[in-house]
Design a protein around this motif. Structure first.
Motif, short mmCIF file in Angstrom:
data_model
loop_
_atom_site.label_atom_id
_atom_site.label_comp_id
_atom_site.label_asym_id
_atom_site.label_seq_id
_atom_site.Cartn_x
_atom_site.Cartn_y
_atom_site.Cartn_z
N LEU A 430 0.86 -1.19 0.00
CA LEU A 430 0.00 0.00 0.00
C LEU A 430 0.89 1.23 0.00
CD1 LEU A 430 -2.57 -0.94 2.84
CD2 LEU A 430 -2.56 -1.69 0.45
N ILE A 431 0.56 2.20 -0.86
CA ILE A 431 1.31 3.45 -0.91
C ILE A 431 0.35 4.61 -0.69
CG2 ILE A 431 2.78 4.97 -2.29
CD1 ILE A 431 3.50 2.61 -4.02
N ALA A 432 0.69 5.48 0.25
CA ALA A 432 -0.03 6.74 0.45
C ALA A 432 0.91 7.87 0.05
CB ALA A 432 -0.46 6.89 1.90
N ILE A 433 0.49 8.72 -0.89
CA ILE A 433 1.31 9.85 -1.29
C ILE A 433 0.48 11.12 -1.19
CG2 ILE A 433 0.85 9.22 -3.72
CD1 ILE A 433 3.49 10.72 -4.42
N GLU A 434 0.93 12.02 -0.33
CA GLU A 434 0.21 13.27 -0.06
C GLU A 434 -1.27 12.98 0.19
OE1 GLU A 434 0.17 17.32 0.80
OE2 GLU A 434 1.86 15.96 0.48
N ARG A 435 -1.47 12.06 1.13
CA ARG A 435 -2.81 11.67 1.54
C ARG A 435 -3.02 12.16 2.97
NH1 ARG A 435 -8.07 10.36 0.48
NH2 ARG A 435 -8.94 9.68 2.48
N ALA A 436 -4.12 12.85 3.21
CA ALA A 436 -4.41 13.36 4.55
C ALA A 436 -4.35 12.22 5.56
CB ALA A 436 -5.78 14.03 4.58
N GLY A 437 -3.57 12.43 6.63
CA GLY A 437 -3.37 11.39 7.63
C GLY A 437 -4.01 11.75 8.96
N MET A 438 -4.49 10.75 9.66
CA MET A 438 -5.18 10.95 10.93
C MET A 438 -4.20 11.32 12.03
SD MET A 438 -7.81 8.36 12.86
CE MET A 438 -6.55 7.10 13.10
N ALA A 439 -4.52 12.37 12.77
CA ALA A 439 -3.70 12.80 13.90
C ALA A 439 -4.05 11.98 15.14
CB ALA A 439 -3.92 14.29 14.16
N ALA A 440 -3.31 12.21 16.21
CA ALA A 440 -3.49 11.43 17.44
C ALA A 440 -4.88 11.58 18.02
CB ALA A 440 -2.44 11.84 18.47
N ASP A 441 -5.54 12.73 17.77
CA ASP A 441 -6.88 12.95 18.34
C ASP A 441 -7.99 12.43 17.43
OD1 ASP A 441 -6.88 14.77 16.26
OD2 ASP A 441 -7.13 16.56 17.51
N GLY A 442 -7.63 11.76 16.33
CA GLY A 442 -8.64 11.20 15.43
C GLY A 442 -9.09 12.13 14.34
N ASN A 443 -8.57 13.36 14.33
CA ASN A 443 -8.93 14.33 13.30
C ASN A 443 -7.88 14.37 12.19
OD1 ASN A 443 -11.40 15.32 14.49
ND2 ASN A 443 -10.14 16.37 16.02
N TYR A 444 -8.21 15.12 11.13
CA TYR A 444 -7.31 15.31 10.00
C TYR A 444 -7.08 16.80 9.84
CZ TYR A 444 -8.59 10.48 8.83
OH TYR A 444 -8.82 9.12 8.87
N TYR A 445 -5.83 17.22 9.79
CA TYR A 445 -5.52 18.65 9.76
C TYR A 445 -4.68 19.00 8.53
CZ TYR A 445 -6.89 18.56 14.69
OH TYR A 445 -7.58 18.40 15.87
N ASN A 446 -4.97 20.20 7.98
CA ASN A 446 -4.05 20.72 6.97
C ASN A 446 -2.90 21.42 7.69
OD1 ASN A 446 -4.97 23.27 7.74
ND2 ASN A 446 -6.20 23.60 5.88
N ALA A 447 -1.96 21.98 6.93
CA ALA A 447 -0.76 22.57 7.54
C ALA A 447 -1.10 23.76 8.43
CB ALA A 447 0.22 22.99 6.45
N ARG A 448 -2.26 24.38 8.19
CA ARG A 448 -2.65 25.56 8.98
C ARG A 448 -3.45 25.18 10.23
NH1 ARG A 448 -3.27 26.38 3.78
NH2 ARG A 448 -5.53 26.08 3.75
N LYS A 449 -3.49 23.90 10.52
CA LYS A 449 -4.14 23.39 11.73
C LYS A 449 -5.65 23.42 11.65
CE LYS A 449 -3.11 25.42 15.66
NZ LYS A 449 -2.36 25.89 16.85
N VAL A 450 -6.21 23.44 10.41
CA VAL A 450 -7.66 23.41 10.22
C VAL A 450 -8.11 21.96 10.09
CG1 VAL A 450 -9.58 24.09 8.74
CG2 VAL A 450 -7.66 25.67 9.11
N ASN A 451 -9.12 21.58 10.86
CA ASN A 451 -9.63 20.21 10.83
C ASN A 451 -10.48 19.99 9.58
OD1 ASN A 451 -10.59 17.67 11.35
ND2 ASN A 451 -11.69 18.20 13.24
N ILE A 452 -10.09 19.03 8.73
CA ILE A 452 -10.81 18.74 7.48
C ILE A 452 -11.38 17.33 7.49
CG2 ILE A 452 -9.52 20.40 6.05
CD1 ILE A 452 -7.69 18.10 5.22
N LYS A 453 -11.65 16.81 8.68
CA LYS A 453 -12.10 15.43 8.81
C LYS A 453 -13.36 15.14 8.00
CE LYS A 453 -13.31 11.92 12.29
NZ LYS A 453 -13.42 11.63 13.74
N HIS A 454 -14.23 16.14 7.87
CA HIS A 454 -15.50 15.93 7.16
C HIS A 454 -15.30 15.66 5.66
CE1 HIS A 454 -14.45 20.14 6.64
NE2 HIS A 454 -15.32 20.24 5.64
N LEU A 455 -14.09 15.90 5.17
CA LEU A 455 -13.81 15.68 3.75
C LEU A 455 -12.99 14.42 3.49
CD1 LEU A 455 -12.85 19.37 2.82
CD2 LEU A 455 -14.98 18.18 2.24
N VAL A 456 -12.64 13.69 4.54
CA VAL A 456 -11.70 12.59 4.41
C VAL A 456 -12.34 11.26 4.81
CG1 VAL A 456 -9.46 11.69 5.16
CG2 VAL A 456 -9.79 14.16 4.94
#
Length: 613
Positions: A430-456
């Protein structure tokens, strides 16, 4: 061949001092090379010789007699094919019909038969010992272990069978020394064809060899397998010739050639050994030259034009290991998609898809199964991107597009394995390339610390499940630490990357390929796979030393590499589809706010230069 009396006199030996195998009554002359013997009707001789050349790793041909010739002057000064082996096996229509002490009673039939003398791996045991490598079967006073495998040899006419291998336990610290000691020996099978878990060859139980004795591994030993000339006997059996003879196991042909003199192959490449999997345990082989080129690729993509601090995330050697693993894989699943632009439609950025397609293109050229899994809401967008890639000439055909949803606790296992059986994975890698990854709190964040979990979609679950399934290896490609797979370097992300304490991906991959821009990681993987495919040492190991070199396909592989022209066309297509630059959100010819022509194009050219020189 010398008479036995002459050899005893030269060696100052008696019959009792000869090496006698406890199980097979192996009759050898210490210090002299041995050969396997196959005797066939002359009508089959040309095809069997072609079979030997096609599978030379197992069947290095030392001498082919003329019909009715009982001598082999290049191997022995006074030989007689009818008596030299002391014990023979007789086959009729593929069936073993008895052991014989001599073939003199078949002298009339032998006038129309041809003898083949084949190199044997037992010949380099002294070479191993000279290199300081223990030879366990000698220590244990038994014959080597030999096994039938599930690896098919290259068939020629009626000669077809699976490869037979000889296993020697080698201390892990001595693996590379064992490879170096045996790889260039022309009169023996040469380098190992597999190191690690025997199940990868279809061998279920090391304690039950098909031929020879059971040799016990000592603590720290790795089972190492060499192609074995007993493969020729299997070919004789499957050929079902009306009459054929071979040496009996343990009663090989003893030549006049000293075991301390070996002809070397012409290759100047030095092999390296790398562990690519712990479960199942698996080592691969590559030339030092190819490894050096791939190391250079890794250095080229490791620059940090965005000044993110990725130097602290770099893991030297990961690119080589992931590509060795991919080279052995049959089926690969790729995922990409980072919906960082949550206020736009589509929200995806243009870093990721080009790199994923570059990997997919090379995997297609290498004739591997490849599929892409992405967010369900982005299926139509990715379908259009794949269609564009085919039109541009990046892909030779569309890549199957999948989506994953969590419907039960076993959803990931069911997705990855046939009928949810972990012993039957659908994918090797399995290869993930520039794929949003889950953080320790279960959310997904962009570089600006915005939670984008609803899109992932929870594709991370596939990587987590893969950790529990033997035979599936994973790779994460990223440039900031919040990408799937970057959990392997999460401590460094938290310490050195802006907002790292929040955005760091918590899901680790087996290998983490870090690049200044994730697309570059994809380009580098494609280029490294090309380098491996054109490396003869790796190529021979990959095909288990059976069949022929794959170099005629070099043109196909070359055409699958990324290029400035192809990537320029793809980026223009992404702009037309509304896919934006990651850092700037602009619809321009840039990726991560870095201009294509001034930054990305020169990097692609540098990668290609390294590949082709």
């Amino acid at each position: 061949m010398w008479t036995l009396y002459q050899k005893f006199t030269v060696l100052g030996a008696t019959v009792c001092s000869l090496a006698l195998n406890s199980t097979l009554n192996n009759f050898t002359i210490p210090g002299y090379k041995q050969a396997s013997v196959v005797i066939l009707h002359k009508s089959l001789a040309d095809d069997f010789e072609k079979f030997c050349h096609a599978n030379s790793g197992a069947l290095p041909l030392l001498y082919r007699s003329k019909p009715g010739e009982w001598k082999c002057p290049s191997l022995s000064s006074d030989s007689d094919t009818r008596t030299d082996c002391l014990q023979y096996r007789k086959y009729e229509h593929g069936a073993f019909t008895g052991s014989l002490r001599s073939l003199k009673d078949y002298s009339e039939q032998l006038k129309d038969m041809v003898a083949f003398y084949l190199g044997c791996s037992s010949n380099f045991e002294k070479v191993l010992q000279a290199a300081g490598i223990p030879v366990r079967n000698i220590e244990q006073k038994c014959n080597i272990s030999m096994y039938k495998t599930a690896v098919p040899c290259y068939s020629i006419s009626n000669f077809c069978c699976n490869l037979v291998v000889a296993m020697r336990p080698i201390p892990e610290s001595k693996l590379e020394a064992a490879v170096l000691a045996t790889s260039e020996l022309k009169e023996a099978p040469g380098a190992p064809i597999h190191m690690g878990n025997p199940g990868l060859l279809g061998i279920q139980d090391l304690s039950k060899p098909d031929y020879g004795d059971s040799v016990h591994l000592q603590p720290g030993d790795i089972p190492v397998f060499w192609a074995c000339s007993v493969t020729g006997i299997e070919a004789v059996i499957n050929c079902r010739s009306p009459l054929a003879f071979t040496h009996s196991f343990g009663y090989m042909f003893n030549t006049d050639l000293k075991n301390d003199r070996f002809a070397l192959r012409s290759s100047r490449e030095v092999p390296q050994v790398h562990c690519i999997s712990q479960d199942p345990l698996h080592y691969s082989m590559v030339s030092a030259e190819a490894a050096k080129k791939i190391k250079t690729l890794e250095s080229l993509i490791g620059i940090d034009p965005g000044n993110r601090g990725i130097v602290h995330l770099l893991r030297p050697g990961e690119l080589l290991k992931t590509c060795l693993s991919l080279s052995h894989a049959r089926s690969v699943l790729i995922t990409t998609g980072f919906p960082t632009h949550f206020n736009y439609e589509p929200p995806e950025e243009n870093d990721g898809p080009p790199g994923a397609l570059a990997i997919a293109a090379m995997l297609q050229a290498l004739e591997k199964d490849v599929a892409i899994v992405t967010d369900q809401r982005a299926t139509d967008l990715n379908k259009k991107i794949i269609e564009e890639a085919v039109q541009i000439g990046i892909l030779k055909e569309p890549v199957p597009l999948l989506s994953y949803q969590r419907e039960s606790a076993n959803s990931a296992l069911t997705f990855l394995c046939e009928n949810g059986n972990p012993r039957r994975p659908r994918f090797d890698h399995l290869i993930a390339i520039e794929r949003a990854g889950m953080a320790a709190d279960g959310n997904y964040y962009n570089a600006r610390k915005v939670n984008i979990k609803h899109l992932v979609d929870p594709i991370d679950e596939l990587f987590l499940a893969a950790q529990t399934i033997p035979g599936i290896t994973t790779t994460g490609v990223g440039d900031g630490g919040n990408e799937l797979g970057m959990g392997k370097v999460k401590d460094s992300v938290k310490k050195h990357i802006k907002n790292g304490d929040v955005i760091a991906c918590d899901v680790a991959a087996d290998f983490a390929v870090v690049a200044g821009v994730s697309n570059w990681g994809g380009y580098a993987i494609a280029c490294a796979l090309y380098i491996l495919s054109t490396c003869e040492i790796h190529n021979c190991y990959l095909r288990r030393a059976v069949g022929f070199s794959q170099s005629p396909k070099k043109t196909v592989w070359l055409s699958a590499l990324p290029s400035v022209t192809k990537e320029e066309k793809l980026l223009k297509a992404l702009v037309q589809l509304g896919v934006r630059s990651g850092a700037s959100a602009s619809l321009e010819m840039e990726v991560d706010a870095l201009p294509f022509y001034n930054t990305h194009a020169p990097l692609i050219e540098k990668l290609l230069h390294e590949v082709q020189h």
